[in-house]
Structures are given as C-alpha cells and as structure tokens.
Design a protein around this motif. Structure first.
Motif, mmCIF file in Angstrom:
data_model
loop_
_atom_site.group_PDB
_atom_site.id
_atom_site.type_symbol
_atom_site.label_atom_id
_atom_site.label_comp_id
_atom_site.label_asym_id
_atom_site.label_seq_id
_atom_site.Cartn_x
_atom_site.Cartn_y
_atom_site.Cartn_z
ATOM 1 N N UNK B 77 0.617 -1.318 0.112
ATOM 2 C CA UNK B 77 0.250 0.036 -0.167
ATOM 3 C C UNK B 77 0.889 1.153 0.021
ATOM 4 N N UNK B 78 0.517 1.725 -0.816
ATOM 5 C CA UNK B 78 1.704 3.480 -0.716
ATOM 6 C C UNK B 78 -0.016 4.263 -0.818
ATOM 7 N N UNK B 79 0.565 5.335 0.257
ATOM 8 C CA UNK B 79 -0.436 6.455 0.815
ATOM 9 C C UNK B 79 -0.946 7.677 0.667
ATOM 10 N N UNK B 106 3.697 -4.308 2.238
ATOM 11 C CA UNK B 106 4.878 -3.596 2.588
ATOM 12 C C UNK B 106 3.663 -2.215 2.346
ATOM 13 N N UNK B 107 4.340 -1.008 3.185
ATOM 14 C CA UNK B 107 4.295 0.411 3.343
ATOM 15 C C UNK B 107 4.901 1.966 2.360
ATOM 16 N N UNK B 108 4.181 2.204 1.855
ATOM 17 C CA UNK B 108 5.164 3.635 1.512
ATOM 18 C C UNK B 108 4.133 4.620 1.454
ATOM 19 N N UNK B 109 4.690 5.635 0.989
ATOM 20 C CA UNK B 109 3.648 6.572 0.725
ATOM 21 C C UNK B 109 4.262 7.352 -0.859
#
Lengths: 265, 265
Positions: B77-79, B106-109
């Motif tokens: 997820x890219x937030x 995974x997490x990103x922006x």
C-alpha cells in the motif's frame, strides 16, 4: 501514525496472521512484497535497468533474511506517461538480470511509476530465520559496513546476501535485512524478540558518517544475532542483546532513538 | 505498445515462464497480483472499506478462475497525504471482510493511492483451470449477465465466483475471469488456446447496453468453455469455439474487434 504503529494495529486485527517478519512463512515457502515509488525509492532520471534490478534485489534481500532460496517472482507495474516502451522493456531486462524466474504480475497506469515485486523463496520447513528469536546475551552482527548507500545518495545496487542467509540457518537466533537504517531495524528486531540491545562498535563505511551508518537506510545488509560467536567472512560484531524494555537500544551506554526511514512520519 | 503486445514480448524473454494466465501455478498453489490505482480503479470519494474490499475481491476473482481456494494474501500500500489514519484502517477492515488471512505486505507513500494485492490459492496438483485448453466445438459460457458494473459506473463490489470455479474443475476445458470486458478477454482466451470463437447470445444485464456487456469491463464473472453442455445454476451459454485465426471473434457472424480496457492504449 507511524509504520510501526500501523503494523502493530494490523497484528491485532482478527483475520491477520504472521505479519511483521521479512517474509510470511507457509510450509517450506516464504513470501514477501516490496513496493517502489518514483520520487521515493528512485527517480525518473535513473537508468531503467537499475530501477528494475533494485525492485527485485530489495525483495531478494528479504528472502536472504529468512535463509531461503528464491524460486519465482511476480511484478505489478503502474506506468506513467513519461515512461515509454523502451523504458519499460529496459526495466524488465534489469529485473531479469538477477536470474529469478518472472512468472506473472499485473499492469496498470498511474501518474507516478509504481512497481511492486512479490518474491517466493524456499527453505527447509521449520528452519526459516525469523526476527523474534534473539535472547539476552546473544552477539549482534551485521554482514558488512553501513552507510555506504546513504553516502552515495542511494544509487548503489543492493547485493542480496542470499549465500550468507543460507549459512545462518541453524546458527542465527534472529535475522532481518537492513532496509530502513540500523537504529530503526534493530529496534524492530528487539521488539519482535522482546529484548533490548547494546551497540558497541558500528562499522561505518569509508566516507560515510556515523549518522548515515546508524540511520541512513537501504544498506541491504543482514542484521543477525547468535548465541555463540560466529566466524564468517565479512561479518562484523556490533553489540550484545540484553534484558530490558522491548526495543530499547544503547550506543556506548547512551540511549539511541530509532531514527531510520518511516514512510508515515 | 498495448498490454497484449507487452505480455507477448515478456513471454519471449529468457527468464520468464508461465506468464499470461490468471495465476501462476506452482505445485498445488496458484499466485496472482492485482494492482489498483486511484483515479483508474477507484476514486478518493469512494468509501475506504469498498476500496479495500474491491482490492482483494479482484484478486480472488483470479483465484476463482483457476478453480482454487484462497489461502492467504499480502498487501502493498502506497498512501498519499489525503488518506488519513482512519481512511487506512477502514481500507484494511474492508479487505479483511472477505475472510482471507492477511499475512504481510509493504507500506510506502505516493502522490496517488496505489495498492497491490498478492493472493495465494490452493488446487489439486495438475487440476487448475487454465486459459489454453479450449478446443473447436467447445461451448462457451459466462457465469452471469454482463455490463451491470459498466452501467453502474463501476461501483458494484465484485463477487468472486469461488464456488463455481471449484465446480468447474474437471469440467471446463478453459477458464478465465472477466475483468477487461468480454470482447478483449475472450480474445485473450482464444489466443492462449490457439482458436477462434463465434458469439451467439450475449446476456446483457438489465439497464446495460450491448456495448457495455461486450466491452464495459469489471464484470468479474467467469468465462469458460466445455466439451459437453453444462447445467449449472446461473451460467449462460454465449457461443462456440471454432477453428480459425487465433483470437478472431465473430458476433452473429460478423467480426468483433476486441475493444475492452487496455491500460497502455
């Protein structure tokens, strides 16, 4: 909300399991996903082969951290208008250089280029390295010098430590890869294991600062612990696991706050 | 370059294998990734639970198309800045409603919200449904009426046809899910099988146009073929597989061009 807080919240939701390690373990297979975003993990001006290579190499670093051998990968790619056919083909060629079969994925378009790699690895059942096994008294190691990539503005291609990961099976009590900086990643390992840590010697790469070695991120070295001293080429002993508040880290006896890269900060 | 051309190019690259079906088959497991991009697959104004639900449901539709049972999923997820903590938590809650364990990711922006789901399913080894088994003379079916989602501006939650997919094991000669529109997806199935097709009857959903049923996309019904007539609740016979130029489709005897959704067009 920081990434750590969101992951903590997720781990407490009914319907989630196994969240928080480098990979999810399912029988003798391990699975990871790693997302790269234009302007965050790479730039439009980077060589497309280097972007493709880095995408998969980051995922392979997670596979290495489990002591596993990569088997195949899937790639989801959202392409913006600036990336033409030649760019996309060169991206895939860079990814394929790592020798892991690309077996599927998805295609979309977006205003920023975003790619997400899923890598599946294999490791003898019950033997995968995890983050949660470090015990007070364990030695802490890293697989090489730190801060070089931060020094070089994050342009160094990651070298996934797959061979070392496999050697650590049965030896390391805990292991993870260093992607967001030693201070934050060791903090995470200590929280997973319910322990604290004393850092004693930081192997700072030539030309890098101590700050870059502690917090710079994207080192893609392995961070691991062992009950007994290990003698393996290239590894550096950096400290000792101790009893204490989960995740608390000291450097030369003074508290060290985790200050690596958090996407949500 | 269209998606079909890029996938064709990828299939010819050394180091790729198994690309082109709804899922990659590995032993008794199947794997798919599905990416959703803000402004393409959903809008900022959509309920976050609906976005999370749709993300996983689209992946489950691919699992259904293989006749498999979902086992676990990973979510990257890219937030962007507009999505606050509450939005993100509601997104995950919508995803978890489908009852498939979320086990990592995974997490990103990013500037746009992007999410990519990986779903692993299980099916008896050698029994997974594929796209490449349709033979001249086979009956062509879909699992329901088409065009309803296009009619409703793509706001209908997908209902992955998992139970039907499992029933088709040993019965369907080829199967895929309808995500980009019947005309384009049947074209793909025919290319994979090296056959042509005659469409005879299109089950147009009430209030939808024939154009929406043929090309609208996001139906998330199953498209499948069978040597013998099938009697299963809800399915509709739409035509016959025939010999001819790979991928050529006729509707009422006239050539029908594939005109569904192509991200690269």
């Amino acid at each position: 909300m920081t990434e750590i807080k969101l992951i903590d919240w997720l781990q407490r939701q009914p319907g989630t399991k196994g969240i928080g390690d480098d990979c999810f373990i399912y029988s003798d297979l391990v699975f990871t996903t790693d997302m790269m975003v234009e302007g965050v993990h790479f730039e439009q001006t980077d060589a497309p082969e280097a972007v493709g290579y880095k995408t998969l190499a980051r995922g392979l670093s997670d596979i290495a951290a489990m002591g596993a051998t990569p088997r195949f990968c899937l790639l989801s790619l959202a392409v913006p208008a600036w990336a033409n056919d030649a760019w996309v083909k060169r991206f895939y060629k860079g990814l394929l250089k790592l020798g892991v079969p690309l077996t599927g994925g998805d295609l979309s378009h977006a205003s920023q280029l975003v790619c997400d790699i899923m890598v599946c690895g294999q490791v003898a059942q019950g033997k995968a390295l995890r983050r949660d096994g470090a015990m007070p008294g364990d030695h802490i190691y890293v697989s090489g010098e730190l801060g070089a990539n931060a020094r070089d503005h994050f342009k160094r291609p990651p070298e996934p430590r797959l061979a070392l990961g496999r050697k650590l099976i049965g030896k390391a009590t805990a292991c993870m890869d260093l992607s967001d900086g030693l201070s934050l990643d060791l903090h995470r390992l200590c929280i997973a294991s319910g322990v604290a840590a004393d850092l004693e010697a930081i192997p700072v790469a030539k030309g890098a600062t101590l700050d870059q070695a502690l917090h710079g991120g994207e080192d893609y070295e392995l961070l691991f612990t062992s009950k007994t001293p290990l003698r393996l080429a290239g590894i550096k002993r950096i400290g000792t696991i101790r009893k204490g508040k989960s995740g608390a880290i000291r450097l030369d006896g003074k508290p060290l706050k985790p200050a690596g890269y958090d996407h949500f900060r």
